[in-house]
Design a protein around this motif. Structure first.
Motif, short mmCIF file in Angstrom:
data_model
loop_
_atom_site.label_atom_id
_atom_site.label_comp_id
_atom_site.label_asym_id
_atom_site.label_seq_id
_atom_site.Cartn_x
_atom_site.Cartn_y
_atom_site.Cartn_z
N TYR A 198 0.83 -1.20 0.00
CA TYR A 198 0.00 0.00 0.00
C TYR A 198 0.88 1.26 0.00
O TYR A 198 2.00 1.24 0.49
CB TYR A 198 -0.93 0.02 1.22
N GLN A 199 0.32 2.31 -0.55
CA GLN A 199 0.99 3.61 -0.52
C GLN A 199 -0.05 4.71 -0.39
O GLN A 199 -1.02 4.76 -1.14
CB GLN A 199 1.80 3.84 -1.81
N ASP A 200 0.17 5.60 0.57
CA ASP A 200 -0.63 6.83 0.70
C ASP A 200 0.19 7.96 0.09
O ASP A 200 1.24 8.33 0.63
CB ASP A 200 -0.96 7.12 2.16
N LEU A 201 -0.28 8.50 -1.01
CA LEU A 201 0.42 9.56 -1.71
C LEU A 201 -0.27 10.88 -1.39
O LEU A 201 -1.34 11.18 -1.91
CB LEU A 201 0.42 9.31 -3.22
N LYS A 202 0.36 11.67 -0.53
CA LYS A 202 -0.18 12.98 -0.21
C LYS A 202 0.21 13.96 -1.31
O LYS A 202 1.36 13.97 -1.75
CB LYS A 202 0.34 13.46 1.15
N THR A 203 -0.75 14.78 -1.74
CA THR A 203 -0.50 15.70 -2.84
C THR A 203 -0.82 17.13 -2.41
O THR A 203 -1.76 17.38 -1.66
CB THR A 203 -1.36 15.35 -4.07
N ALA A 204 0.01 18.04 -2.91
CA ALA A 204 -0.21 19.47 -2.71
C ALA A 204 0.05 20.14 -4.05
O ALA A 204 1.20 20.22 -4.49
CB ALA A 204 0.69 20.02 -1.62
N TYR A 205 -1.01 20.58 -4.70
CA TYR A 205 -0.90 21.20 -6.02
C TYR A 205 -1.06 22.71 -5.90
O TYR A 205 -1.95 23.20 -5.20
CB TYR A 205 -1.99 20.69 -6.95
N VAL A 206 -0.21 23.43 -6.60
CA VAL A 206 -0.40 24.86 -6.82
C VAL A 206 -0.90 25.02 -8.25
O VAL A 206 -0.25 24.57 -9.20
CB VAL A 206 0.91 25.65 -6.63
N SER A 207 -2.07 25.62 -8.42
CA SER A 207 -2.69 25.70 -9.73
C SER A 207 -3.05 27.14 -10.07
O SER A 207 -3.09 28.02 -9.20
CB SER A 207 -3.96 24.84 -9.77
N SER A 208 -3.32 27.34 -11.35
CA SER A 208 -3.83 28.64 -11.82
C SER A 208 -4.76 28.37 -12.99
O SER A 208 -4.31 28.23 -14.13
CB SER A 208 -2.69 29.57 -12.22
N ALA A 209 -6.04 28.28 -12.71
CA ALA A 209 -7.03 27.94 -13.74
C ALA A 209 -7.36 29.16 -14.59
O ALA A 209 -7.47 30.28 -14.09
CB ALA A 209 -8.30 27.41 -13.08
N PHE A 210 -7.53 28.91 -15.89
CA PHE A 210 -7.95 29.94 -16.84
C PHE A 210 -9.27 29.46 -17.44
O PHE A 210 -9.29 28.51 -18.24
CB PHE A 210 -6.90 30.15 -17.92
N ASP A 211 -10.38 30.09 -17.06
CA ASP A 211 -11.71 29.59 -17.38
C ASP A 211 -12.53 30.61 -18.17
O ASP A 211 -12.46 31.82 -17.89
CB ASP A 211 -12.48 29.23 -16.10
#
Length: 248
Positions: free
Chosen positions: A129-142
């Motif tokens: 098993y693996q718990d992959l913690k994620t932290a994304y910095v995003s900039s959406a253009f909508d």
């Protein structure tokens, strides 16, 4: 995942439909005439990932002989994450707006690796098993296309591109994701005009446009016994379902 999606869409449409159709006094009647306005974002999301499993692998043993192993990988559950950000929105005309929304997505993915070639004493595949913690910095253009305002609500649809920078990942993980990814996002929402601010709940679906798997991760691993699990996946596509609340 599909069932959760249908429930969220149904609840969203129900909230819109329960409002009466009579004309009412409008709150903040001139708020949509501003050429530029700002706001904040809070919300929750579910992260998913679609793996392409490699299939049989030839493993070299300590005595120099080779054997075939089969390991499959899957994300077997969804844990709710947290989203926070800001936005700037430009009015293009009566029905269209362009939005830039920098945000951060904090979440967790839980992976299960099943070694079909090596069985436990009960006859079931050996699992890791693996718990992959994620932290994304995003900039959406909508791009937002909104219906005409009726009373104190205004539904809309949106489509956009959301590039993301992944700040998480460790060298001793079985799998690691690339630093950069890009998502296509589509969604629906509705503006609710309250006396002191505008509230915008929005449900959107995000699909990764590139292979998000760091294929060079195996070259940096120190424990070679983990390679059978690292090499079990050849491609990965990230997916996110996000429910956000915009305060403007």
């Amino acid at each position: 995942m599909k069932r959760i999606t249908y429930i969220l869409i149904g609840a969203f449409l129900y909230v819109i439909s329960i409002h009466a159709q009579e004309r009412k006094v409008e709150n903040r009647p001139y708020t949509d005439l501003r050429p530029l306005h700002f706001g904040v974002i809070v919300g929750t999301h579910l992260q998913d990932i679609e793996f392409v499993n490699r299939g049989p692998q030839l493993i070299t043993l300590d005595d120099g002989s080779t054997t075939e192993k089969i390991v499959s990988a899957d994300q077997d559950r969804w844990d709710a994450g947290f989203t926070v950000g800001v936005l700037a929105e430009v009015r293009l005309n009566t029905y269209f707006q362009f939005r830039v929304a920098p945000a951060m997505y904090f979440g967790t993915r839980h992976f299960t690796f099943r070694n079909i070639s090596d069985l436990e004493t009960d006859g079931l595949p050996m699992e890791k098993y693996q718990d992959l913690k994620t932290a994304y910095v995003s900039s959406a253009f909508d791009l937002i296309a909104a219906a005409p305002r009726f009373n104190n609500r205004r539904p809309y649809v949106m489509v956009g591109i959301n590039p993301m920078l992944n700040l998480s990942g460790k060298d001793d993980d079985y799998l690691r994701l690339k630093r950069f990814d890009s998502f296509l996002e589509v969604g629906i929402g509705c503006d609710f005009y309250l006396p002191y601010f505008k509230l915008r709940p929005e449900l959107k679906f995000m699909y990764g446009l590139t292979n998000s798997l760091d294929t060079s991760h195996a070259d940096r691993m120190r424990d070679k016994n983990m390679l059978i699990y690292t090499n079990s996946v050849s491609e990965a596509r990230s997916k996110i379902i996000a429910l956000s609340f915009y305060f403007e």
